[in-house]
Motif scaffolding. Structure first.
Motif, PDB file in Angstrom:
ATOM      1  N   ALA A 156       0.830  -1.205   0.000  1.00  0.00           N
ATOM      2  CA  ALA A 156       0.000   0.000   0.000  1.00  0.00           C
ATOM      3  C   ALA A 156       0.865   1.255   0.000  1.00  0.00           C
ATOM      4  O   ALA A 156       0.590   2.217  -0.735  1.00  0.00           O
ATOM      5  CB  ALA A 156      -0.924  -0.013   1.220  1.00  0.00           C
ATOM      6  N   ALA A 157       1.930   1.250   0.810  1.00  0.00           N
ATOM      7  CA  ALA A 157       2.821   2.402   0.869  1.00  0.00           C
ATOM      8  C   ALA A 157       3.527   2.617  -0.467  1.00  0.00           C
ATOM      9  O   ALA A 157       3.691   3.755  -0.927  1.00  0.00           O
ATOM     10  CB  ALA A 157       3.849   2.203   1.986  1.00  0.00           C
ATOM     11  N   ALA A 158       3.951   1.524  -1.112  1.00  0.00           N
ATOM     12  CA  ALA A 158       4.640   1.641  -2.394  1.00  0.00           C
ATOM     13  C   ALA A 158       3.715   2.174  -3.478  1.00  0.00           C
ATOM     14  O   ALA A 158       4.110   3.029  -4.290  1.00  0.00           O
ATOM     15  CB  ALA A 158       5.199   0.281  -2.811  1.00  0.00           C
ATOM     16  N   PHE A 211       3.284   5.845  -2.847  1.00  0.00           N
ATOM     17  CA  PHE A 211       4.520   6.547  -3.190  1.00  0.00           C
ATOM     18  C   PHE A 211       4.641   6.726  -4.696  1.00  0.00           C
ATOM     19  O   PHE A 211       4.936   7.825  -5.189  1.00  0.00           O
ATOM     20  CB  PHE A 211       5.715   5.755  -2.647  1.00  0.00           C
ATOM     21  N   LEU A 212       4.411   5.645  -5.440  1.00  0.00           N
ATOM     22  CA  LEU A 212       4.512   5.717  -6.896  1.00  0.00           C
ATOM     23  C   LEU A 212       3.458   6.650  -7.484  1.00  0.00           C
ATOM     24  O   LEU A 212       3.728   7.389  -8.430  1.00  0.00           O
ATOM     25  CB  LEU A 212       4.368   4.316  -7.492  1.00  0.00           C
ATOM     26  N   LEU A 213       2.261   6.629  -6.925  1.00  0.00           N
ATOM     27  CA  LEU A 213       1.205   7.512  -7.414  1.00  0.00           C
ATOM     28  C   LEU A 213       1.593   8.973  -7.222  1.00  0.00           C
ATOM     29  O   LEU A 213       1.411   9.807  -8.123  1.00  0.00           O
ATOM     30  CB  LEU A 213      -0.103   7.214  -6.685  1.00  0.00           C
ATOM     31  N   LEU A 214       2.145   9.300  -6.070  1.00  0.00           N
ATOM     32  CA  LEU A 214       2.579  10.668  -5.817  1.00  0.00           C
ATOM     33  C   LEU A 214       3.702  11.080  -6.773  1.00  0.00           C
ATOM     34  O   LEU A 214       3.736  12.218  -7.253  1.00  0.00           O
ATOM     35  CB  LEU A 214       3.046  10.813  -4.371  1.00  0.00           C
ATOM     36  N   LEU A 220       3.733  14.639 -13.680  1.00  0.00           N
ATOM     37  CA  LEU A 220       2.762  15.295 -14.556  1.00  0.00           C
ATOM     38  C   LEU A 220       2.724  16.804 -14.304  1.00  0.00           C
ATOM     39  O   LEU A 220       2.674  17.594 -15.251  1.00  0.00           O
ATOM     40  CB  LEU A 220       1.375  14.680 -14.343  1.00  0.00           C
ATOM     41  N   PHE A 221       2.750  17.195 -13.043  1.00  0.00           N
ATOM     42  CA  PHE A 221       2.763  18.623 -12.725  1.00  0.00           C
ATOM     43  C   PHE A 221       4.038  19.285 -13.251  1.00  0.00           C
ATOM     44  O   PHE A 221       4.011  20.417 -13.741  1.00  0.00           O
ATOM     45  CB  PHE A 221       2.653  18.829 -11.214  1.00  0.00           C
ATOM     46  N   ALA A 222       5.163  18.567 -13.154  1.00  0.00           N
ATOM     47  CA  ALA A 222       6.422  19.118 -13.649  1.00  0.00           C
ATOM     48  C   ALA A 222       6.412  19.238 -15.166  1.00  0.00           C
ATOM     49  O   ALA A 222       6.926  20.196 -15.736  1.00  0.00           O
ATOM     50  CB  ALA A 222       7.588  18.232 -13.200  1.00  0.00           C
ATOM     51  N   PHE A 235       8.440  17.320  -4.856  1.00  0.00           N
ATOM     52  CA  PHE A 235       8.888  16.059  -4.269  1.00  0.00           C
ATOM     53  C   PHE A 235      10.309  15.684  -4.662  1.00  0.00           C
ATOM     54  O   PHE A 235      10.818  14.660  -4.219  1.00  0.00           O
ATOM     55  CB  PHE A 235       7.950  14.916  -4.694  1.00  0.00           C
ATOM     56  N   ARG A 236      10.938  16.481  -5.518  1.00  0.00           N
ATOM     57  CA  ARG A 236      12.269  16.146  -6.001  1.00  0.00           C
ATOM     58  C   ARG A 236      13.324  17.138  -5.552  1.00  0.00           C
ATOM     59  O   ARG A 236      14.447  17.114  -6.049  1.00  0.00           O
ATOM     60  CB  ARG A 236      12.249  16.075  -7.541  1.00  0.00           C
TER      61      ARG A 236
END
Length: 292
Positions: free
Chosen positions: A196-198, A201-204, A210-212, A222-223
């Motif tokens: 679930a955490a992975a 994380f991948l979705l975020l 996409l925003f970038a 996030f980077r």
């Protein structure tokens, strides 16, 4: 046994394909004998009551010819990681990231990453390991890592890559020690939490990308900066959790007499997890070096 990695579903050892492990649900009243087609005789299934009970001191399937051993896993993993390192070294030497060749090198790196992704998808959906596919994945992944590492060394600092390599090795050794000492216990709840955490994380990361792409800059942040450091640490911790799942799959495969060819899948899963940890470590150290 299926590939274990942070991107694809981890189907692991299950009763429907002859192993015990993550997908194995206890069968009420079912006899232990015969649950494992690779076991000979009537050795009881140590996970018949609790599929995540520790393997120490429990009966195992008798040894049989052609069964997977820890030496097989180590050898195949060394071959796969060696191919990654060789591909990275060649890419570093032959694909410079100076201003004149930057776009070309980045284009080749992205192409290699896409090919590696497709090859890993193909292998993940195959029922049996294909060594040629796994080694090809490792080679193309190595090209991608070589260009990225060269760029980080050139524009961030020459010591960051070695620090990332050492950090990855330390994470691997630490998780292995913790797993062998039973400080980490891979349970069904642990598996569900990590998955679930992975996925979250991948979705975020995808949303940030996409925003970038459409908004420019670093997307949701996030980077880079403090948020980037936080997500870098989370990424490394997730990689460490996946290493624990990898070790559990290897342990189950050996305990239940999986065929020797399954050691290629163990090597494939370990390689993908180590690549994940290295990339997150490289990104985290790059952010920290840039903040100095």
């Amino acid at each position: 046994m299926r590939s274990s990695n942070p991107v694809f579903s981890r189907r692991g050892f299950s009763r429907d394909n002859g192993y015990a492990g993550f997908n194995a649900a206890p069968q009420a009243g079912a006899p232990a004998a015969g649950a494992n087609p690779y076991a000979q005789g009537t050795a009881p299934n140590p996970y018949a009551t609790n599929p995540y009970a520790p393997a120490d001191g429990v009966p195992q399937a008798p040894a049989r010819a052609g069964a997977m051993t820890i030496d097989d896993v180590v050898t195949r993993t060394a071959m796969t990681l060696g191919t990654v390192v060789l591909g990275a070294a060649l890419a570093w030497a032959l694909l410079p990231v100076d201003e004149a060749n930057l776009n070309k090198s980045y284009g080749i790196a992205i192409g290699a990453a896409l090919i590696a992704f497709v090859l890993s998808l193909v292998q993940s959906f195959k029922r049996k390991p294909v060594p040629a596919l796994i080694l090809a994945y490792a080679a193309f992944e190595g090209v991608f890592l070589g260009v990225i590492s060269s760029a980080v060394s050139t524009y961030i600092g020459p010591g960051v890559v070695m620090q990332a390599v050492m950090g990855t090795m330390c994470v691997f050794a630490g998780v292995l020690l913790a797993y062998k000492m039973r400080w980490i216990r891979v349970t069904r709840r642990f598996y569900g939490f990590v998955m679930a955490a992975a996925m979250g994380f991948l979705l975020l990361m995808v949303v940030n990308l996409l925003f970038a792409a459409f908004g420019g800059g670093d997307g949701l942040g996030f980077r880079s900066g403090g948020l980037g450091i936080l997500f870098g640490v989370i990424g490394i911790v997730l990689g460490a959790c996946f290493l624990a799942l990898d070790f559990k799959q290897v342990e189950d495969g050996i305990a239940y007499g999986a065929p020797r060819e399954e050691s290629w899948l163990a090597a494939f899963g370990l390689t993908m997890t180590l690549v994940w940890i290295y990339l997150e470590m490289l990104r985290l150290l790059s952010i920290l070096s840039g903040d100095d």
